[in-house]
Enzyme design. Structure first.
Site, PDB file in Angstrom:
ATOM      1  N   ALA A 148       7.536  -1.160   9.725  1.00 30.86           N
ATOM      2  CA  ALA A 148       8.189  -2.036  10.345  1.00 30.86           C
ATOM      3  C   ALA A 148       8.717  -3.034   9.296  1.00 30.86           C
ATOM      4  CB  ALA A 148       7.516  -2.822  11.388  1.00 30.86           C
ATOM      5  N   SER A 195       2.595  -6.318   9.319  1.00 33.23           N
ATOM      6  CA  SER A 195       3.680  -5.530   9.881  1.00 33.23           C
ATOM      7  C   SER A 195       3.034  -4.186  10.692  1.00 33.23           C
ATOM      8  CB  SER A 195       4.754  -5.248   8.762  1.00 33.23           C
ATOM      9  OG  SER A 195       3.894  -4.254   8.201  1.00 33.23           O
ATOM     10  N   ASP A 196       3.754  -4.038  11.608  1.00 27.10           N
ATOM     11  CA  ASP A 196       3.627  -2.328  12.309  1.00 27.10           C
ATOM     12  C   ASP A 196       3.979  -1.625  11.100  1.00 27.10           C
ATOM     13  OD1 ASP A 196       3.096  -0.507  14.024  1.00 27.10           O
ATOM     14  OD2 ASP A 196       4.233  -1.528  15.652  1.00 27.10           O
ATOM     15  N   TRP A 197       3.474  -0.329  11.197  1.00 25.69           N
ATOM     16  CA  TRP A 197       3.346   0.545  10.392  1.00 25.69           C
ATOM     17  C   TRP A 197       4.993   1.143  10.037  1.00 25.69           C
ATOM     18  CZ3 TRP A 197      -0.516  -1.691  11.137  1.00 25.69           C
ATOM     19  CH2 TRP A 197      -1.789  -1.589  10.332  1.00 25.69           C
TER      20      TRP A 197
END
Length: 855
Positions: A292, A288-290
């Site tokens: 997200a 995941s993006d941070w």
């Protein structure tokens, strides 16, 4: 599990409370819904030479892991928990340390003694996949030397659908084919250096505004913006570069903040399970993006493999995974085979790039440049050396200078370039000089003071030095005995007037800037507010040009800028677009101005007005529940829109002047004997382990275990936490099917159905250097697919070639089935229509002298 805000309803993800109260809350009537795709395909590496050995090792070691150890490998330990921007838990019993994930796509973010490479937009402007590979390898080597396991790059999302997009500069151009070639080359380079590459941001992440809730507290939205994309544009535009990355063997892919068709990117089962892991055959892991990740069970079932940075919100110390994932496996909410697959994918990527052979201790720190500090930054524990200050730069400065020069594009040249030995030059504009605060004086480069050499945000790196244009020009003037003067105050108009009158050659440096949405610079919240120049740039140009008959303008910018106010001024004899060149900025522009290096070509279109692009970035949300961004023009991205609507650009995609002259002499097409295209038939692998054998008591914190404050662990605090009395939060029934699912007909191998890459034609063109100096040409091939609703032409090949003066060369292009296919939404497969097809070859998307039929 701890309460989660989302669950799975079909393939889309919604708030239970919002759905229940949709009438009262004013939530919109959603009409774009992402379909469900379950179960999550299992990676095995079977039949794939580049993956098979890595998977054998991964399967063997994961088989030895406990449930808690598998969870530890998949769960981030929390923001500021350790030295890297992202860290996973470790498996010390088996000799596996926590993985270090570190930005950025242009170098090692944070720390010292590493390089600041040219941005993605600049490497794209070289149109040279060999340079893209060398850049990737050099960056990978630097990350490896710092102890990094996963480099968070390269980028192909955003693609640049909106020219004002804040992070366009991180990517590899505004064409799917160009971007895909660059993405694949960077992946190979990074991973050949022994570091896992992370292709990002998957997918349709085209603007910073409203990409996540809470980023703009003045206008609170309940859910992130939804990029609504039709099936054809998804495959032919946004997913195209990621298919190239998967085919190149990328080890990880980062899912994005935004929703796509009203399902968050990190729990969108159609995009992760369906397209990425099934259709494209991705064997690595999805992270995941941070921040997200918006759910626990739903993200696991939808195909997420690693949660970053681990906590739900920075420093909240609560996690969707960690011990909650342990509980979810115990109570059946997440099947054990799904957890096994997560851990196996991570370890397979680890072994594939040789991290077991090249791993060194982490010797950087994401939170400080101090040599001594706390390993656990937030908890203030384990004090010692955290920045070992290992110098990993090697001889990369020369490569950075070459890329930055070859990625500079000459847009106009009335004969004033290359420069000889002018008697007197004058330099104008703050973009020519140093930031008074120093090259790293603004947080994550979040300002536009002095010369602009990279955008702002998490995609940055610390400059070890930054050679400004003025410094480099002073050095060259000293060598040539040239008089040099300068005015670098953008508002000192009277001084500019006087100095410009004295000079033989006036060099004006102007700029624009953009970056990530968590920083606002001069009122620009990531995305640019417009396409005009910053820092009084237009006035600086007009002032100098009004007083100097040989004015040369250089633009440093993250993407297109409008030039109509000044481009046709008779005293402006040359214009250069120099992108974001990195630490060797000044030296690289001198190399181009004086003709030492052949320049590049535009990776996007420069329009005459912003409205000509036919798209509008959403600066104000259309609703406060979940803004809806309908990307209806995505198939006609950039030059395709201009061509389809017969709009004249100022400078077209692929344009760029050379220091030599080129003649395109001949074209021949040879049809190959490739066989027919057949839909792939098969199934994704079945799960081997379907039973949880561990008891809750075996998953408690070990006796005497020291808990680092706010650190995310996989262990249970008590057996009652397991919640075995209920089934917990569940997804749809097919998400738990251990027998796998039919492979999609467009699938069958990394990158998609192998027959997509069959060569159908070979095109041979002859190109001659008819100038008086040796040079480099970028030969470009475009294909017309022939259908009325297709783009007029699409890029399907390019080659940067060196040819001596008076000589010629042959360039051979392969045209694959994929190159002439279109996505059919009915059959859910690629088809080659019966429409008449043509191939065009030339110097840009609108300068194509060679044309031939594709039989």
């Amino acid at each position: 599990m701890a309460p989660t805000t989302h669950t799975v309803l079909g393939g889309a993800v919604f708030l239970f409370s919002a759905l229940a109260g949709a009438k009262d809350s004013g939530a919109p009537n959603f009409y774009h819904h992402s379909p469900p795709a379950y179960p999550a395909p299992i990676g095995t590496g079977n039949g794939l030479p580049e993956w098979s050995e890595a998977y054998s090792k991964a399967q063997a070691i994961v088989a030895q892991m406990t449930l808690a150890e598998k969870v530890n490998l998949t769960s981030g330990t929390g923001w500021e928990s350790e030295q890297c921007v992202g860290n996973t838990g470790s498996v010390p019993r088996l000799g596996i340390r926590g993985l270090c994930l570190q930005d950025s796509p242009l170098g090692v973010r944070a720390g010292l003694y590493s390089s600041a490479f040219p941005a993605g937009v600049t490497i794209a402007s070289t149109w040279d996949d060999g340079l893209a590979y060398r850049r990737g390898y050099a960056m990978g080597a630097e990350h490896r030397g710092k102890g990094v396991d996963v480099q968070l790059g390269p980028v192909s999302g955003p693609l640049g659908l909106f020219p004002e997009g804040g992070r366009n500069w991180e990517g590899a151009g505004s064409d799917p084919y160009l971007s895909g070639i660059g993405l694949a080359a960077a992946v190979r380079g990074i991973q050949d250096a022994g570091v896992i590459a992370c292709a990002k941001h998957y997918i349709a992440n085209e603007q910073e505004h409203w990409r996540q809730r809470g980023e703009n507290p003045d206008v609170p939205i309940e859910e992130a913006l939804s990029s609504n994309v039709d099936d054809r544009a998804m495959h032919e535009v946004f997913a195209w570069p990621f298919a190239d990355a998967v085919r190149a063997g990328v080890g990880s892919i980062m899912c994005s903040y935004n929703q796509i068709n009203n399902s968050y990117g990190c729990q969108n089962s159609e995009l992760l399970n369906g397209i990425l892991k099934n259709e494209l055959g991705f064997q690595g892991f999805v992270l995941s993006d941070w921040q997200a990740q918006h759910a626990g069970v739903a993200t696991a079932l939808a195909g997420l493999d690693m949660a970053m940075p681990g906590d739900q919100v920075f420093l909240s110390h609560n996690a969707y995974w960690g011990s909650n994932l342990t509980v979810a496996v115990l109570n059946g909410s997440v099947p054990i085979w799904r957890l096994d697959d997560m851990a196996t994918r991570i370890m397979a990527s680890f072994y594939k790039v040789g991290r077991d052979k090249t791993q060194v201790p982490v010797n950087l720190d994401a939170w400080t440049t101090d040599v001594y500090g706390y390993q656990h930054w937030f908890a203030k524990e384990n004090y010692g050396i955290i920045n070992g200050n290992v110098d990993v730069r090697g001889a990369h400065g020369a490569l950075i200078r070459e890329i930055a020069a070859k990625g500079t594009v000459i847009l106009k040249n009335n004969g004033s370039l290359p420069l000889g030995r002018p008697r007197q030059i004058a330099v104008f504009g703050s973009d020519a000089t140093d930031n008074p605060k120093g090259p790293n004086g603004c947080e994550d480069r979040g300002c536009a003071d002095g010369t602009v050499a990279m955008g702002w945000g998490s995609g940055t790196a610390n400059f070890p030095y930054l050679i400004s244009p003025l410094t480099a020009l002073q050095n060259k003037a000293y060598q040539d005995n040239t008089v040099i003067q300068w005015v670098v105050d953008d508002y000192a108009i009277d001084s500019m007037h006087n100095v410009a009158k004295q000079a033989d050659t006036c060099l004006v440096f102007v700029k624009s800037q953009a970056g990530e949405g968590y920083l606002t610079v001069d009122g620009n919240r990531g995305d640019r507010n417009n396409l005009t120049l910053w820092s009084n740039g237009e006035q600086v140009i007009k002032t100098v040009a009004g007083n100097c008959s040989n004015t040369i303008v250089t633009v440093h910018a993250p993407g297109p800028v409008l030039m109509e106010e000044w481009i046709d001024h008779p005293n402006i004899t040359a214009v250069l677009f120099a992108g974001l060149p990195g630490q060797e900025s000044g030296n690289s522009i001198v190399d181009v101005l004086y003709g030492f290096i052949e320049p590049g070509r535009l990776p996007f279109t420069i329009a005459k007005s912003a409205s000509d692009y036919g798209v509008k970035l959403m600066y104000e949300p259309d609703n406060l529940y979940a803004p809806q961004q309908n990307l209806t023009n995505a198939l006609m991205i950039d030059y395709r829109h201009f061509d389809k609507n017969n709009i004249e650009p100022r400078f077209e995609f692929g344009f760029g002047l050379s220091y030599s002259n080129w003649t395109y002499k001949s074209i021949t097409v040879r049809k190959t004997s490739a066989g027919p295209y057949t839909p792939f038939v098969g199934r994704t692998p079945a799960a081997k382990n379907t039973n949880v054998t561990e008891s809750p008591s075996s998953l408690l914190f070990p006796p005497g275990f020291h808990k680092v404050a706010a650190y995310i662990y996989p262990f249970l605090s008590s057996t009652s936490q397991a919640g075995l009395s209920g089934d917990g939060e569940h997804g749809p029934a097919d998400a738990y099917d251990p027998s796998g699912t039919p492979t999609r007909p467009a699938g069958g191998a990394p990158g998609g159905n192998p027959q997509l890459y069959d060569v159908l034609w070979q095109v041979n063109v002859t190109v001659a250097n008819t100038g008086k100096r040796n040079g480099e040409e970028v030969v470009q091939l475009y294909v017309s697919q022939g259908e009325q609703d297709d783009p007029v032409r699409v890029l399907r090949g390019f080659r940067r070639v060196s040819v001596d003066a008076g000589q010629w060369t042959s360039v051979i292009f392969d045209i694959t089935r994929r190159d002439v296919a279109r996505w059919d939404v009915v059959s859910q497969n690629w088809v080659v229509s019966s429409a008449k097809k043509k191939v065009y070859v030339g110097r840009s998307s609108r300068d194509l002298p060679l044309v031939a039929d594709l039989d």
